[in-house]
Design a protein around this motif. Structure first.
Motif, PDB file in Angstrom:
ATOM      1  N   MET A  86       0.816  -1.212   0.000  1.00 15.33           N
ATOM      2  CA  MET A  86       0.000   0.000   0.000  1.00 15.33           C
ATOM      3  C   MET A  86       0.854   1.267   0.000  1.00 15.33           C
ATOM      4  N   GLY A  87       0.327   2.320  -0.663  1.00 18.25           N
ATOM      5  CA  GLY A  87       0.920   3.651  -0.555  1.00 18.25           C
ATOM      6  C   GLY A  87       0.053   4.487   0.336  1.00 18.25           C
ATOM      7  N   MET A  88      -1.217   4.565  -0.026  1.00 20.69           N
ATOM      8  CA  MET A  88      -2.170   5.352   0.764  1.00 20.69           C
ATOM      9  C   MET A  88      -3.496   4.607   0.776  1.00 20.69           C
ATOM     10  N   ASN A  89      -4.166   4.636   1.884  1.00 23.59           N
ATOM     11  CA  ASN A  89      -5.494   4.030   1.960  1.00 23.59           C
ATOM     12  C   ASN A  89      -6.494   5.105   2.383  1.00 23.59           C
ATOM     13  N   PRO A  90      -7.521   5.365   1.539  1.00 23.10           N
ATOM     14  CA  PRO A  90      -8.493   6.422   1.887  1.00 23.10           C
ATOM     15  C   PRO A  90      -9.110   6.205   3.260  1.00 23.10           C
ATOM     16  N   ALA A  91      -9.137   4.967   3.725  1.00 14.85           N
ATOM     17  CA  ALA A  91      -9.724   4.688   5.042  1.00 14.85           C
ATOM     18  C   ALA A  91      -8.986   5.446   6.146  1.00 14.85           C
ATOM     19  N   LEU A  92      -7.751   5.856   5.844  1.00 18.22           N
ATOM     20  CA  LEU A  92      -6.964   6.554   6.869  1.00 18.22           C
ATOM     21  C   LEU A  92      -7.127   8.071   6.814  1.00 18.22           C
ATOM     22  N   LEU A  93      -7.771   8.573   5.743  1.00 14.60           N
ATOM     23  CA  LEU A  93      -7.934  10.023   5.629  1.00 14.60           C
ATOM     24  C   LEU A  93      -9.180  10.450   6.383  1.00 14.60           C
TER      25      LEU A  93
END
Ligand code: NAI
Length: 270
Positions: free
Chosen positions: A257-264
């Motif tokens: 993973m690079g970025m997961n929208p769940a973390l925004l």
């Protein structure tokens, strides 16, 4: 339950209590038909928890400080005597950082403690394999696993000198994997596990917050210890005979993973 390890004999290092990853691996190996020997550092025996596991798994416990060649020789000799022959698989599930324990910051590390950390967490793996090599303690097509963490490849600041320990550990797996593969078709791999709520895990600063972060970042969530045990069983079994010298991620997808929208945490409308 199947019988993937029927007739196989193995040594499991590092079961301290029920949370330990090694504890789950020991249980699963026995469920799959293996016979095992349990071992841990003599100081860890004082807790006495391991005896419960030993009873449950019908396994002897032979204490060994994994940094002591003498202890390792003794352990391997006793194990072969107990099994009436060589071992088929070994799990190295050992980690400890003195600087982390003593809350030393990464820019102020004590180098004597660092040596101790490397010895316990990484060099012990080489010592184990070299002692096995000299005693001819593992069968052809045997399987050796050490548990590791992705801080060997990426920066996780609070993991401190354990990052370098794991990098060294993984490198020993590759280098020894060459020698063992060539000589005896023995495979050597590291399994890079998700953050897991264990004594060693919780010793890392900010672990609980980080555990939640990794869980959200990973499409499948953090991989539980029980599933790590399943993966180890697969790697000990004859179904994975040509997998060697690998660092294998068992992490719910975290490592890719690079970025997961769940973390925004962006509120709607912002
Ligand atoms: P744990 O604390 O249950 O196991 C660590 C074990 O190392 C203990 O049983 C301890 O007695 C043993 N040990 C320490 N010094 C020793 C020595 N000199 N000789 C022999 N044994 C010694 O914790 P856990 O999490 O089950 O750790 C097992 C492995 O998994 C370690 O290599 C750890 O770095 C790795 N790992 C753990 C993760 C986590 O988040 N808990 C994530 C990824 C890898």
């Amino acid at each position: 339950m199947s019988n993937l390890l029927a007739g196989k004999k193995g040594i499991i290092f590092g079961a301290l209590d029920q949370q330990s990853i090694a504890w789950k691996v020991a249980e699963r190996c026995v469920q799959e038909g293996a016979q095992i020997v349990l071992t841990n550092a003599p100081v860890a025996m004082r807790m006495g928890e391991i005896n419960k596991l030993a009873e449950q798994c019908n396994a002897p416990v032979f204490p060994a400080d994994a940094t002591s060649i003498e202890d390792l020789e003794n352990l391997l000799r006793k194990s072969m005597e107990h099994f009436g022959g060589k071992v088929d698989f070994v799990l190295h599930s050992i980690g400890m950082s003195v600087n982390v324990r003593k809350s030393k910051s990464y820019t102020d590390l004590n180098y004597e403690w660092m040596q101790k950390t490397f010895d316990v967490s990484a060099i012990s793996f080489h010592k184990l394999m070299q002692t096995m090599w000299k005693l001819d303690a593992i069968t052809d097509w045997g399987s050796i696993i050490a548990l590791t963490y992705i801080a060997a490849q990426r920066v996780f600041p609070d993991y401190s000198e354990m990052a370098e320990s794991k990098a060294l550990l993984e490198s020993f797996a590759r280098s020894f994997g060459y020698h063992y593969g060539t000589a005896k078709n023995v495979r050597v791999n590291t399994v890079s596990q998700s953050p897991t709520m264990t004594t060693a895990g919780k010793g890392v600063k900010g672990f609980t917050d980080f555990y939640g972060y990794a869980d959200k970042m990973s499409p499948l969530g953090n991989a539980p210890a029980e599933d790590c045990a399943n993966y180890c069983v697969a790697l000990f079994s004859d179904l994975t005979r040509y997998v060697t010298m690998q660092n294998l991620y068992h992490d719910g997808g975290f490592s890719t993973m690079g970025m997961n929208p769940a973390l925004l945490q962006v509120e709607e409308g912002e």
